[in-house]
Enzyme design. Structure first.
Site, PDB file in Angstrom:
ATOM      1  N   CYS A 268       0.859  -1.193   0.000  1.00  0.00           N
ATOM      2  CA  CYS A 268       0.000   0.000   0.000  1.00  0.00           C
ATOM      3  C   CYS A 268       0.891   1.238   0.000  1.00  0.00           C
ATOM      4  O   CYS A 268       1.749   1.397   0.879  1.00  0.00           O
ATOM      5  CB  CYS A 268      -0.913  -0.003   1.227  1.00  0.00           C
ATOM      6  SG  CYS A 268      -1.759   1.567   1.503  1.00  0.00           S
TER       7      CYS A 268
ATOM      8  N   HIS B 299      -8.701  14.771   1.635  1.00  0.00           N
ATOM      9  CA  HIS B 299      -7.982  15.881   1.008  1.00  0.00           C
ATOM     10  C   HIS B 299      -8.416  17.177   1.696  1.00  0.00           C
ATOM     11  O   HIS B 299      -9.625  17.422   1.837  1.00  0.00           O
ATOM     12  CB  HIS B 299      -8.351  16.010  -0.470  1.00  0.00           C
ATOM     13  CG  HIS B 299      -8.050  14.808  -1.324  1.00  0.00           C
ATOM     14  ND1 HIS B 299      -7.064  14.808  -2.283  1.00  0.00           N
ATOM     15  CD2 HIS B 299      -8.628  13.573  -1.386  1.00  0.00           C
ATOM     16  CE1 HIS B 299      -7.048  13.624  -2.904  1.00  0.00           C
ATOM     17  NE2 HIS B 299      -7.995  12.864  -2.382  1.00  0.00           N
TER      18      HIS B 299
ATOM     19  N   HIS C 131      -8.236   8.315   2.955  1.00  0.00           N
ATOM     20  CA  HIS C 131      -7.568   9.604   3.129  1.00  0.00           C
ATOM     21  C   HIS C 131      -8.558  10.730   2.857  1.00  0.00           C
ATOM     22  O   HIS C 131      -9.506  10.567   2.092  1.00  0.00           O
ATOM     23  CB  HIS C 131      -6.354   9.730   2.193  1.00  0.00           C
ATOM     24  CG  HIS C 131      -6.669   9.463   0.750  1.00  0.00           C
ATOM     25  ND1 HIS C 131      -6.761   8.180   0.244  1.00  0.00           N
ATOM     26  CD2 HIS C 131      -6.936  10.294  -0.284  1.00  0.00           C
ATOM     27  CE1 HIS C 131      -7.062   8.245  -1.044  1.00  0.00           C
ATOM     28  NE2 HIS C 131      -7.184   9.511  -1.388  1.00  0.00           N
TER      29      HIS C 131
ATOM     30  N   HIS D 236      -6.157   3.434   0.509  1.00  0.00           N
ATOM     31  CA  HIS D 236      -5.911   3.639   1.951  1.00  0.00           C
ATOM     32  C   HIS D 236      -6.668   4.915   2.266  1.00  0.00           C
ATOM     33  O   HIS D 236      -6.348   5.971   1.696  1.00  0.00           O
ATOM     34  CB  HIS D 236      -4.401   3.768   2.212  1.00  0.00           C
ATOM     35  CG  HIS D 236      -4.027   3.987   3.652  1.00  0.00           C
ATOM     36  ND1 HIS D 236      -3.084   3.207   4.315  1.00  0.00           N
ATOM     37  CD2 HIS D 236      -4.439   4.902   4.557  1.00  0.00           C
ATOM     38  CE1 HIS D 236      -2.947   3.631   5.561  1.00  0.00           C
ATOM     39  NE2 HIS D 236      -3.760   4.673   5.726  1.00  0.00           N
TER      40      HIS D 236
END
Ligand code: 5GP
Ligand code: ZN
Length: 111
Positions: A3, A99, A97, A95
């Site tokens: 990853c 922004h 996340h 994975h």
């Protein structure tokens, strides 16, 4: 685990880190779409928001987002938080996340 963001968190791939604690890592996006473009990720690997089994990590990520928004001076003018999930959501890194995007007037259009 193969990853990209796990490797960034582990320091195996370099990143421009802007924040780190025991649970969360934040770094500048390699291909920024605005003057401020930061990715905030849990250190624990979850492929997407649909896998997150501990809601407290999301709350903690938003605490970090507040701190970074102040630090990068986007509070007054505003900013956008984005999470892309799955194929239709155009999630490219599996994975989870968030922004943090700001520093200019963003488009009103979503989607
Ligand atoms: P997604 O499309 O999955 O929501 O967002 C993935 C983001 O990761 C993209 O904005 C992309 O520019 C960023 N990204 C991809 N590879 C790297 C990398 O190696 N380093 C950093 N800092 N960002 C990356
Ligand atoms: Zn990962």
């Amino acid at each position: 685990m193969d990853c990209l963001f796990c490797k960034i968190i582990a320091g195996e791939i370099p990143s421009a880190k802007v924040y780190e604690d025991e649970e969360v890592y934040a770094f500048k996006d390699i291909s920024p779409v605005a003057p401020v473009h930061i990715l905030i990720v849990p250190k624990k690997h979850y492929a997407s928001v649909m896998e997150v089994d501990d809601p407290s990590i999301i709350g903690h990520i938003f605490e970090v987002i507040q701190k970074l928004a102040k630090e990068f001076d986007v509070c007054e003018d505003g900013f956008r938080i984005v999470n892309n999930c799955g194929d239709n959501g155009c999630q490219s890194v599996k994975h989870v996340h968030f922004h943090l995007v700001g520093g200019r007037q963003l488009e009103a259009k979503m989607g």
